[in-house]
Design an enzyme around this catalytic site. Structure first.
Site, PDB file in Angstrom:
ATOM      1  N   LYS A  34       0.833  -1.216   0.000  1.00  0.00           N
ATOM      2  CA  LYS A  34       0.000   0.000   0.000  1.00  0.00           C
ATOM      3  C   LYS A  34       0.863   1.261   0.000  1.00  0.00           C
ATOM      4  O   LYS A  34       0.537   2.259  -0.647  1.00  0.00           O
ATOM      5  CB  LYS A  34      -0.931   0.029   1.222  1.00  0.00           C
ATOM      6  CG  LYS A  34      -2.137  -0.865   1.070  1.00  0.00           C
ATOM      7  CD  LYS A  34      -3.121  -0.324   0.032  1.00  0.00           C
ATOM      8  CE  LYS A  34      -4.256  -1.284  -0.212  1.00  0.00           C
ATOM      9  NZ  LYS A  34      -4.637  -1.428  -1.604  1.00  0.00           N
TER      10      LYS A  34
ATOM     11  N   LYS B 213     -11.610  -4.160 -11.085  1.00  0.00           N
ATOM     12  CA  LYS B 213     -12.404  -3.046 -11.586  1.00  0.00           C
ATOM     13  C   LYS B 213     -11.516  -1.836 -11.882  1.00  0.00           C
ATOM     14  O   LYS B 213     -11.697  -1.149 -12.886  1.00  0.00           O
ATOM     15  CB  LYS B 213     -13.449  -2.704 -10.519  1.00  0.00           C
ATOM     16  CG  LYS B 213     -14.281  -1.505 -10.812  1.00  0.00           C
ATOM     17  CD  LYS B 213     -15.390  -1.410  -9.767  1.00  0.00           C
ATOM     18  CE  LYS B 213     -16.083  -0.062  -9.858  1.00  0.00           C
ATOM     19  NZ  LYS B 213     -17.479  -0.142  -9.451  1.00  0.00           N
TER      20      LYS B 213
ATOM     21  N   LYS C  52      -4.388  -9.569 -12.714  1.00  0.00           N
ATOM     22  CA  LYS C  52      -5.535 -10.052 -11.959  1.00  0.00           C
ATOM     23  C   LYS C  52      -6.757  -9.216 -12.334  1.00  0.00           C
ATOM     24  O   LYS C  52      -6.668  -8.003 -12.500  1.00  0.00           O
ATOM     25  CB  LYS C  52      -5.203  -9.879 -10.469  1.00  0.00           C
ATOM     26  CG  LYS C  52      -6.193 -10.480  -9.528  1.00  0.00           C
ATOM     27  CD  LYS C  52      -5.649 -10.421  -8.108  1.00  0.00           C
ATOM     28  CE  LYS C  52      -6.802 -10.467  -7.134  1.00  0.00           C
ATOM     29  NZ  LYS C  52      -6.390 -10.362  -5.739  1.00  0.00           N
TER      30      LYS C  52
END
Ligand code: TRP
Length: 328
Positions: free
Chosen positions: A116, A199, A196
């Site tokens: 992150k 969206k 992968k």
């Protein structure tokens, strides 16, 4: 409740309409687990706040995701609790208490945290560091023993187990150490055949897409890159369309494999079959979804009822936790 094998808890961030990756990796499994477990499924809107830039679509994405889950067969009438994380605020209390027994080093060493930090270097907020603590609180607050998650969540689950062990060691055996239950389906790739399905990468196919939309997306899928002409033999083992045929075309998959290798069918033929099977597979889901969408208030009521039922468990457990910790 309770002739079942145990209690399942799982959560997912509200990401709106669900795609094949969500379906094969999670939803399908959530639905099946209802046969054997008391299931609690949570839309983790607080977790979503750690990464969202703008939150104005949170409500819509929560609703759209709930519609897909319900239409897929997550069924409160079978005892399943479906709710929104922030509607049961006891989780934030447990999060705070857990934060006091969490060494900071455990959090900053987690690969998911480091990832992150790489992704959003300008927004390394306190909540992001505490993400796994909140997740541990989610699970422990319901004394869940089984947590179905993708392997990407394995470090978080391990962290949850460590926190629960530590809590129980310090304050007494109050909480339940959960087991991860990883889904068997391998990573679902997007229509690009490389990354992968997600969206945010816009390489996804929505489970509630219309047959026309499905066909359009499927025709964009990459296949065996070495198969350049119609008469070239294909290699199903490297083809993303084929890997999904194995799931959505069980009756035809053996034939498709042979016909691809011998170039008796081309990629366009193969994709047409796939698009058709996909549209058929999700036809009942689309119907149930359309029916639910007629009455949005009813969907919100289902979520509110889930929160009420979740609070009953949460209130009891948080009371035990506070007593064990010694809070007056
Ligand atoms: N961290 C999970 C994810 O990013 C979502 C999540 C939050 C979760 N709380 C949970 C998953 C509790 C399982 C159990 O996918």
């Amino acid at each position: 409740m309770s002739e079942k094998r145990g209690r399942v808890f799982s959560g997912a961030r509200p990401t709106g309409r669900q795609h094949l990756g969500n379906y094969l990796g999670a939803i399908r499994n959530y639905v099946a687990l209802q046969d054997d477990y008391d299931c609690i499924y949570c839309i983790v809107d607080l977790h979503a706040l750690t990464t969202l830039q703008d939150t104005d679509r949170l409500r819509e994405w929560t609703y759209e995701m709930a519609l897909d889950w319900l239409a897929a067969g997550i069924d409160p009438a079978r005892g399943t609790i479906l709710f929104i994380q922030s509607h049961v605020p006891q989780v934030t209390e447990l999060h705070t208490i857990f934060s006091m027994v969490t060494p900071l080093g455990w959090l900053t060493r987690l690969p998911t945290f480091k990832e992150k930090v790489r992704q959003q270097p300008d927004n390394v907020n306190y909540g992001l560091v505490g993400y796994p603590v909140l997740m541990a609180a989610d699970i422990a607050l319901y004394k869940a023993d089984t947590v179905p998650v993708g392997v990407d969540q394995a470090p978080h689950l391990e962290f949850t187990r460590e926190i629960v062990r530590r809590f129980n060691h310090i304050f007494g055996e109050v909480l339940v150490e959960p087991q991860a239950r990883h889904t068997e389906f391998p990573k679902v790739l997007g229509i690009d055949g490389e990354q992968k399905m997600s969206k945010s990468l816009d390489n996804h196919i929505e489970i509630a897409a219309t047959p026309e939309e499905i066909t359009q997306r499927v025709m964009m899928m990459t296949t065996d890159p070495q198969r350049r002409y119609r008469h070239d033999p294909g290699r199903p083992e490297v083809c993303n369309v084929f890997s999904l045929h194995q799931f959505f075309s069980p009756a035809e998959v053996a034939q498709i494999e042979r016909d691809c290798r011998t170039a008796d069918i081309g990629c366009v033929d193969c994709k047409r079959l796939f698009a058709r099977n996909l549209a058929d597979h999700f036809a009942p889901l689309r119907e149930r979804r359309a029916a639910l969408a007629q009455e949005p208030d009813h969907v919100w009521d289902i979520l509110a009822d889930g929160a009420r039922r979740a609070s009953v468990i949460a209130s009891e457990v948080i009371a035990q936790v506070k007593a064990a910790v010694g809070l007056p």
